[in-house]
Design an enzyme around this catalytic site. Structure first.
Site, mmCIF file in Angstrom:
data_model
loop_
_atom_site.group_PDB
_atom_site.id
_atom_site.type_symbol
_atom_site.label_atom_id
_atom_site.label_comp_id
_atom_site.label_asym_id
_atom_site.label_seq_id
_atom_site.Cartn_x
_atom_site.Cartn_y
_atom_site.Cartn_z
ATOM 1 N N ASP A 121 0.801 -1.225 0.000
ATOM 2 C CA ASP A 121 0.000 0.000 0.000
ATOM 3 C C ASP A 121 0.837 1.280 0.000
ATOM 4 O OD1 ASP A 121 1.038 -0.383 2.515
ATOM 5 O OD2 ASP A 121 -0.865 -0.281 3.594
ATOM 6 N N HIS A 122 2.085 1.204 0.408
ATOM 7 C CA HIS A 122 2.886 2.437 0.518
ATOM 8 C C HIS A 122 3.558 2.807 -0.802
ATOM 9 C CE1 HIS A 122 2.278 1.999 4.790
ATOM 10 N NE2 HIS A 122 3.045 3.026 5.064
ATOM 11 N N ASP B 67 4.022 -1.205 11.237
ATOM 12 C CA ASP B 67 3.520 0.118 10.892
ATOM 13 C C ASP B 67 2.901 0.715 12.153
ATOM 14 O OD1 ASP B 67 2.745 1.778 8.201
ATOM 15 O OD2 ASP B 67 1.422 2.175 9.904
ATOM 16 N N ARG C 20 -0.390 12.729 10.257
ATOM 17 C CA ARG C 20 0.914 13.342 10.554
ATOM 18 C C ARG C 20 1.152 14.542 9.657
ATOM 19 N NH1 ARG C 20 3.854 7.580 11.352
ATOM 20 N NH2 ARG C 20 3.207 7.425 13.516
ATOM 21 N N SER D 30 6.755 7.135 12.971
ATOM 22 C CA SER D 30 6.700 5.859 12.267
ATOM 23 C C SER D 30 7.437 4.738 12.984
ATOM 24 C CB SER D 30 7.308 6.076 10.885
ATOM 25 O OG SER D 30 7.992 4.958 10.444
HETATM 26 C C1 MIC Z 1 4.014 6.415 8.346
HETATM 27 O O1 MIC Z 1 2.844 6.731 8.407
HETATM 28 O O2 MIC Z 1 4.939 7.141 8.764
HETATM 29 C C2 MIC Z 1 4.371 5.070 7.749
HETATM 30 C C3 MIC Z 1 5.019 5.318 6.457
HETATM 31 O O3 MIC Z 1 3.204 4.327 7.539
HETATM 32 C C4 MIC Z 1 5.277 4.348 8.740
HETATM 33 C C5 MIC Z 1 5.856 3.096 8.234
HETATM 34 C C6 MIC Z 1 7.034 3.292 7.349
HETATM 35 O O4 MIC Z 1 7.808 4.221 7.524
HETATM 36 O O5 MIC Z 1 7.193 2.451 6.444
HETATM 37 C C7 MIC Z 1 4.634 4.049 10.090
HETATM 38 O O6 MIC Z 1 3.706 4.705 10.470
HETATM 39 O O7 MIC Z 1 5.128 3.179 10.828
HETATM 40 FE FE1 SF4 Z 2 -0.034 4.785 5.094
HETATM 41 FE FE2 SF4 Z 2 1.260 5.499 7.321
HETATM 42 FE FE3 SF4 Z 2 -0.222 7.253 5.978
HETATM 43 FE FE4 SF4 Z 2 -1.398 5.316 7.274
HETATM 44 S S1 SF4 Z 2 -0.175 6.956 8.172
HETATM 45 S S2 SF4 Z 2 -1.878 5.996 5.222
HETATM 46 S S3 SF4 Z 2 0.021 3.640 7.012
HETATM 47 S S4 SF4 Z 2 1.638 6.260 5.252
#
Ligand code: MIC
Ligand code: SF4
Length: 643
Positions: free
Chosen positions: A64-65, A119, A379, A535
């Site tokens: 998904d990323h 995650d 975030r 993360s």
């Molecule tokens: C995020 O929201 O920061 C991520 C990308 O989902 C990360 C995971 C990652 O860095 O691959 C998370 O939340 O753990």
């Molecule tokens: Fe994907 Fe992390 Fe964003 Fe959720 S917070 S949508 S897991 S990148």
């Protein structure tokens, strides 16, 4: 004495230690999830453990990323993960099937079970009464192999919800209010448990929005009871048989109590650059905006999308605003299409994106320079959007949609009375994008397919006798893993190649860090409080490991990052006297003699600042198991030694 829901589930899964708050406990993990940006490393680590088939009740890998596939790297990762899953007993959710947390809630989550995911937003599962926690990839690999997962036995905070949300005020505003009150470090070492009459007024997707963004409190996890509303959700997902009613005892004792009157909440926004920098929309009302993005694991459910479509119906997005919408899963997207809501959004001028993380992790849709972007995400750390000076505000889907129409921050309550939005009695179920593994007997027939960008993870060494190294970097408070190991469209594709991705380590703070650290050979990082928040990416430990970082000394650490450092064999230390932080400068030479002995003898150890000729104490407040891990040089070495 009654128990909290957290205590009930944790004690039912306890395999090591005692339920004494603040002490280390080991728990059995029923389910795991990974996503692709952390998954390749996690599966390489799983392979290195030599366990043929996963031992959990259910393990799922999501893609998904990294779905941009701007080069061969991502596609190779997807192929690698898919083949490992097929062989070793893991379900594989193909790209396009949706964001891990949304899909897991829909199709796999079970009340009362434990889940860890590589995650940090894995706590989304708390929306249906799971103890669901974010973890480093290595911890997930160990859990897949049947190993125990260790946490600090948490304090439990009761959030008592009373009343009912007003029209157009939403679950996002609830969690923003919690963040406003508790801050991004307010949840460290705690589970946030939601109780009270107000719980009954919230649907499962709304609860999941709240538990999802509980990650931003630094909490171990967040949880709602499993009740009739949970049953209805699971029934509509064709999974009523997994339902169990679960709640805290009436006389449960909590460590803290926070009361929130839902009826009094108003639309809120987290302002740049922190999820706890919360203001009322009223205060921002009328300010011009450039972009709106709706989606992410926080706010991409069918319910959210239907509200957005309702607001957009028959209108046109403001000419100065770009509106992007990413429904959270194939199920959501499909149901939007079936109901005509998708057409409503397209009609209004929304840019429909794939069901994936997308802009949330800087994979496209970066705002214009200094652009003001309203996002329903979780975030808003500096630079995360891909535009360094982008100004990201975190808001509800309702606020986002109405502001996309007006072109300015707008309070959605100006829309008048909200119609009732109900979840369907039956969701459209089609799991054809989830590939099951082959039977154990056929696993030898599956070839694991590796691409040239997939490099081995860095090997850590047993702990040195003495660490004598310069301070390669000094940073301030609330450093996020997005600072340590940034993501985004350019860097994320390199997640399977630690030497390459390390070139960007700390680039947000200091572009010269990578070269300096390599030149020094070994070094120590100095940080402020809540170091490593955000993360779960273990790359924020693996890249420093590759660059020779031996120890990190801070005022305090965020939970998952601290565990990742230990797993990588890097020593996390905290200042005994925080004022010593001010006395150290970058490039000072720091010396820790007989570190192994010092750690074995007690938690307080002495660091000598050779350059400035003084010494100071630091705390290495670790369990015996964690200390053993450090002596061995990290979790993998430790696991090999003990198996
Ligand atoms: C995020 O929201 O920061 C991520 C990308 O989902 C990360 C995971 C990652 O860095 O691959 C998370 O939340 O753990
Ligand atoms: Fe994907 Fe992390 Fe964003 Fe959720 S917070 S949508 S897991 S990148």
């Amino acid at each position: 004495m009654g128990l909290t829901l957290t205590e009930k589930i944790l004690s039912a899964h306890l395999v090591e230690g005692e339920m004494v708050k603040g002490s280390e406990i080991g728990i059995r993990i029923d389910q795991t999830l990974t996503q692709d940006a952390t998954g390749t490393m996690a599966y390489l680590e799983f392979e290195a453990m030599g366990v043929p088939r996963v031992k959990t009740e259910r393990s799922v890998a999501y893609i998904d990323h990294n779905t941009l596939q701007s080069g061969f790297e991502n596609a190779d990762d997807h192929r690698f993960i898919g083949s490992v899953c097929k062989k070793h007993g893991i379900y594989f959710s193909r790209p396009g099937n949706g964001i891990c947390h949304q899909v897991h809630l829909e199709r796999f989550g079970i009340p009362g079970k434990t889940l860890i995911g590589s995650d940090s937003h894995t706590p989304t599962g708390g929306g249906i009464g799971m103890i669901a926690m974010g973890a480093g990839g290595m911890d997930v690999a160990v859990a897949m192999g049947g190993g125990t997962y260790y946490i600090t036995c948490p304090k439990v905070v009761k959030v008592e919800l009373i009343g009912k949300l007003q029209s157009w005020v939403s679950a996002k505003d609830v969690i923003l209010e919690v963040l406003r009150r508790l801050s991004v470090k307010g949840g460290v070492g705690k589970v946030i448990e939601y109780c009270g009459e107000g719980v009954k007024t919230l649907s499962v997707p709304e609860r999941a929005t709240i538990t999802n963004m509980g990650a931003e409190l630094g909490a171990t996890t967040s949880i709602f009871p499993s009740d009739e509303i949970t049953r209805e959700f699971l029934k509509a997902q064709g999974r009523e048989e997994v339902f169990t009613p679960l709640s805290a005892d009436a006389d449960a004792i909590y460590d803290e109590v926070v009361e929130i009157n839902l009826s009094e909440l108003v639309p809120l926004a987290a302002c740049p650059h922190s999820p706890d920098n919360v203001k009322e929309i009223k205060e921002l009302q009328g300010e011009k905006i450039d972009q709106v993005c709706i989606g992410s694991c926080t706010n991409s459910s069918l319910l959210d999308m239907l509200k957005v479509a309702h607001i957009l119906k028959g209108k046109t997005v403001h000419p100065d605003v770009s509106l992007a919408v990413a429904p959270g899963s194939k199920q959501v997207l499909n149901m939007l299409a079936q109901s005509g809501a998708l057409s409503v959004m397209i009609d209004a001028g929304a840019r429909i994106l794939e069901s994936a993380c997308g802009p949330c992790i800087g994979m496209g849709q970066s705002p214009n320079s200094k652009g003001i972007s309203l996002r329903t995400f979780n975030r808003n750390f500096e630079g995360r959007s891909g535009t360094k000076d982008g100004q990201i505000y975190l808001v509800s889907p309702e606020t986002a949609a109405v502001s996309a129409l007006t072109g300015v921050f707008t309070d959605p309550r100006t829309l008048g009375v909200m119609p009732e939005f109900k979840l369907p009695e039956k969701f459209t179920i089609n799991d054809n994008m989830i590939v099951p593994p082959v039977d154990a007997g056929d696993m030898d027939s599956v070839e694991v397919l590796r691409g040239p960008n997939i490099k081995p993870f860095p090997v850590s060494e047993p702990l040195d006798e003495t660490i004598d190294a310069k301070c390669s970097l000094k940073v301030g408070d609330n450093i996020t893993t997005d600072h340590i190991m940034p993501a985004g469209a350019k860097i994320l594709p390199l997640r399977s190649n630690i030497p390459k991705i390390s070139e960007f380590c700390f680039a947000v703070c200091d572009e010269k860090f990578h070269d300096r650290a390599l030149e020094l050979g070994k070094s120590i990082i100095i940080g402020g409080s809540n170091y490593g928040q955000g993360s779960s990416r273990e790359h924020a430990a693996l890249a420093p490991l590759y660059l020779g970082v031996k120890a990190v000394i801070t005022k305090s650490f965020a939970r998952i990052h601290m565990a990742n450092l230990i797993n990588a064999g890097i020593v996390p230390m905290t200042f005994v006297n925080e004022s010593d932080y001010n006395k150290i400068d970058q490039m000072d030479e720091l010396k820790i003699e007989h570190i192994g002995n010092q750690i074995a003898e007690g938690n307080i150890i002495k660091v000598i600042n050779v350059t400035k000729n003084f010494s100071f104490d630091v705390n290495v407040d670790l369990s015996d198991r964690q200390k053993e891990m450090l002596y061995a040089g990290g979790l993998l070495n430790y696991t090999k030694q003990n198996s």
